[in-house]
Design a protein around this motif. Structure first.
Motif, short mmCIF file in Angstrom:
data_model
loop_
_atom_site.label_atom_id
_atom_site.label_comp_id
_atom_site.label_asym_id
_atom_site.label_seq_id
_atom_site.Cartn_x
_atom_site.Cartn_y
_atom_site.Cartn_z
N MET A 1 -8.15 2.68 -0.89
CA MET A 1 -7.37 3.62 -0.14
C MET A 1 -6.08 2.97 0.38
SD MET A 1 -7.73 6.72 1.12
CE MET A 1 -7.14 7.73 2.39
N ARG A 2 -6.23 1.71 0.78
CA ARG A 2 -5.07 1.00 1.29
C ARG A 2 -4.00 0.84 0.20
NH1 ARG A 2 -5.28 -4.89 4.15
NH2 ARG A 2 -3.03 -5.20 4.09
N THR A 3 -4.40 0.59 -1.02
CA THR A 3 -3.48 0.43 -2.14
C THR A 3 -2.72 1.73 -2.39
OG1 THR A 3 -5.10 -1.08 -3.11
CG2 THR A 3 -3.34 -0.32 -4.53
N THR A 4 -3.36 2.85 -2.26
CA THR A 4 -2.71 4.15 -2.45
C THR A 4 -1.58 4.34 -1.44
OG1 THR A 4 -4.85 5.03 -3.17
CG2 THR A 4 -3.14 6.61 -2.63
N TRP A 5 -1.82 3.99 -0.17
CA TRP A 5 -0.79 4.12 0.86
C TRP A 5 0.39 3.18 0.61
CZ3 TRP A 5 -0.01 7.92 3.99
CH2 TRP A 5 -1.06 8.76 4.33
N ILE A 6 0.10 1.99 0.18
CA ILE A 6 1.17 1.03 -0.12
C ILE A 6 2.04 1.56 -1.26
CG2 ILE A 6 1.66 -1.29 -1.02
CD1 ILE A 6 -0.77 -2.27 0.55
N ILE A 7 1.42 2.09 -2.30
CA ILE A 7 2.17 2.66 -3.42
C ILE A 7 2.99 3.86 -2.97
CG2 ILE A 7 1.92 3.86 -5.64
CD1 ILE A 7 -0.50 2.03 -6.20
N LEU A 8 2.42 4.74 -2.15
CA LEU A 8 3.12 5.92 -1.66
C LEU A 8 4.33 5.54 -0.80
CD1 LEU A 8 3.20 9.00 -1.42
CD2 LEU A 8 1.71 8.79 0.57
N VAL A 9 4.16 4.61 0.11
CA VAL A 9 5.27 4.17 0.98
C VAL A 9 6.35 3.49 0.14
CG1 VAL A 9 5.88 2.58 2.85
CG2 VAL A 9 3.86 4.03 3.06
#
Length: 188
Positions: A1-9
Motif C-alpha cells: 500500500m505504501r508503494t502505491t502512495w509513493i507512485i501516486l505522489v
C-alpha cells in the motif's frame, strides 16, 4: 500500500512540473536579436552594424562612421539587439558592407517586454553593381518587410536627416528641404 502512495505522489509531482514547464513562456533565439539569415559567410564577415540615436547628421570619413560631434557610432554585434537600443525608444541602424555599400533604417523598439527580431539578408546584385538587402522586422505588432539596393559609399560623405536639422541650417532650396535625407559627398 505504501508503494502505491509513493507512485501516486510521484506521478502528481511529475505532472505538476510538466504543467509548469508547458505553461512557461518560451524565449526563442529569433526574438530580441539582429541576425543575418541566408547571408553567405564571405559577405557576413565584411558586414558591420552601427547604431545612432536620433541623429541629425552622420559622417563617414575613410573607415569610420561618426556623429556630427565626431564621436564614433556604436558597433552592434549580430545576435544582440537588446543592447542596441541602449535605453532609447528608437535607433537608426547602419548596415555597412566592406565600406563599399551601406543601408540605413530607423526602427522603434516595441513596448517593454515585447519580443522583436530583425533578420537581414545580403546578396550581391551584379546586374546593378551593388548589394541587395532584404530584411524583416518582426514584433508582436506585426512584420515589416523591406528590400532594396544598398547605397554606394564614397571616401567621405555626410548623411543629413532633414526633419532633425535645425531650420537655420537647412538649405534655402525648397526642393532639397522636402527631401527626407540628403547625402553630401565630401570626397570621392
Amino acid at each position: 500500500m505504501r508503494t502505491t502512495w509513493i507512485i501516486l505522489v510521484s506521478m502528481l509531482l511529475i505532472g505538476g512540473i510538466m504543467y509548469y514547464l508547458a505553461k512557461k513562456p518560451n524565449k526563442t533565439t529569433v526574438h530580441n536579436t539582429i541576425t543575418f539569415g541566408d547571408t553567405p559567410d564571405s559577405i557576413r564577415m565584411k558586414t558591420t552594424l552601427y547604431v545612432a540615436y536620433n541623429p541629425a547628421q552622420v559622417y563617414f570619413r575613410g573607415n569610420g562612421w561618426t556623429n556630427q560631434d565626431s564621436t564614433p557610432l556604436k558597433v552592434i554585434p549580430p545576435d544582440s539587439a537588446l543592447s542596441a537600443f541602449n535605453g532609447h525608444r528608437s535607433a537608426t541602424f547602419y548596415i555597412d558592407y566592406d565600406h563599399r555599400y551601406f543601408y540605413d533604417i530607423e526602427i522603434s523598439q516595441p513596448a517593454k517586454g515585447q519580443p522583436f527580431g530583425i533578420t537581414l539578408d545580403l546578396e550581391p546584385d551584379p546586374g546593378n553593381s551593388t548589394m541587395q538587402l532584404n530584411g524583416v522586422v518582426d514584433s508582436q505588432n506585426g512584420k515589416l518587410d523591406f528590400s532594396g539596393p544598398m547605397m554606394k559609399m564614397y571616401g567621405a560623405f555626410v548623411l543629413s536627416y532633414n526633419e532633425r536639422i535645425p531650420d537655420s541650417l537647412k538649405s534655402a532650396d525648397s526642393s532639397l528641404s522636402k527631401a527626407e535625407k540628403l547625402i553630401t559627398i565630401i570626397d570621392q
